[in-house]
Design an enzyme around this catalytic site. Structure first.
Site, PDB file in Angstrom:
ATOM      1  N   SER A 215       0.905  -1.076   0.136  1.00 18.03           N
ATOM      2  CA  SER A 215      -0.133  -0.026  -0.182  1.00 18.03           C
ATOM      3  C   SER A 215       0.955   1.104  -0.033  1.00 18.03           C
ATOM      4  CB  SER A 215      -0.810  -0.186   1.114  1.00 18.03           C
ATOM      5  OG  SER A 215      -1.546   1.243   1.487  1.00 18.03           O
TER       6      SER A 215
ATOM      7  N   TYR B  58      -1.331  -0.434  10.426  1.00 20.66           N
ATOM      8  CA  TYR B  58      -1.422  -0.937   9.283  1.00 20.66           C
ATOM      9  C   TYR B  58       0.077  -0.217   8.451  1.00 20.66           C
ATOM     10  CZ  TYR B  58      -3.488  -0.697   4.582  1.00 20.66           C
ATOM     11  OH  TYR B  58      -3.790  -1.094   3.192  1.00 20.66           O
TER      12      TYR B  58
END
Length: 264
Positions: free
Chosen positions: A132, A152
């Site tokens: 990501s 994350y």
């Protein structure tokens, strides 16, 4: 082309979003695809649509993953399964840290560990890790995206590091490693209440947003490239998304914030 050299693929997080789109694309390229996820109903529907092998497995179940890894000689591994939460390091819940590390990083490490040695031994294979842009950039709370948690960001940075190190470990073999780093994609993650209020309308409806098929196409480009070529990394973002956030606070503003915190 690369597809001509491959027969089987394993895709995690395959019941929806990027995973399901990738299963469809790889099946269309003639690969036998093992679709891994927890949702048996969605997997069954995907299998009926594409002919993929539905594998209802929790990526945190190491025993099940090990058994699955030994059931076939996988030529392509797509580590796609992932979760997100909304918080920063000041208020991250312990369970959120554990879940994100387990799903986003630990499961990827284990699946890589049990499948990639076989690729190296056969001198053939392709690993695709979905990271990501959160693994490369820091997002402020005023960013026009969901405020994902520090855990994350850390796990996705780990996937980036893993991808780079894996290429070193596989040097001298014909096993390729590709990291695909997406920006905002219209997936179910934006409908997750843990990511922030507003769901799909807030984060997707008002913006030019990538579709899961766009990421599947990027994966297919890398896997289908000539065997002399390794697409090491693809950062895929919407045309109207830019990354990076540089901010400064005036001394007076910083002092005001400090005073407010003291009073609260």
């Amino acid at each position: 082309m690369g597809f001509a050299d491959f027969r089987t693929a394993l895709v995690t997080g395959a019941s929806s979003g990027i995973g399901a789109a990738t299963v469809r694309r790889l099946c269309a390229e003639g690969l036998e695809v093992y679709a891994v996820a927890r949702d048996e109903g969605r997997l069954a529907a995907l299998s009926a649509e594409t002919g993929c092998r539905a594998c209802a497995v929790d990526v945190n179940d190491l025993g099940a993953l090990t058994q699955l890894a030994g059931s076939a000689e996988f030529d392509v591994l797509v580590n796609n399964a992932g979760q997100s939460r909304r918080s920063n390091i000041l208020d991250t819940a312990p369970d959120d840290v554990d879940t994100l590390v387990d799903v986003n990083l630990r499961a990827v490490l284990h699946l890589t560990r049990v499948i990639v040695p076989g690729m190296a031994k056969r001198d053939r294979g392709h690993v695709v890790n979905i990271s990501s842009i959160a693994g490369h950039y820091a997002f402020g709370e005023n960013a026009t995206t969901f405020n994902s948690s520090v855990a994350y960001h850390a796990t996705k940075a780990g996937i980036h590091s893993l991808s780079r190190q894996l290429r070193v470990d596989l040097f001298g073999t014909r096993v390729r490693v590709t990291e695909v780093s997406p920006g905002r994609v219209a997936t179910g993650i934006f409908q997750n209440p843990d990511v922030g209020g507003g769901g799909n309308d807030r984060f997707v409806g008002a913006f030019e947003t990538l579709q899961p098929e766009d990421i599947a196409d990027a994966i297919a480009f890398a896997v289908g490239s000539p065997m002399r070529m390794n697409v090491a990394m693809l950062e895929v973002i919407p045309i109207f998304q830019v990354v990076g956030d540089l901010r400064f606070a005036r001394r007076t503003e910083a002092a005001q914030q400090t005073e407010i915190k003291k009073r609260s």
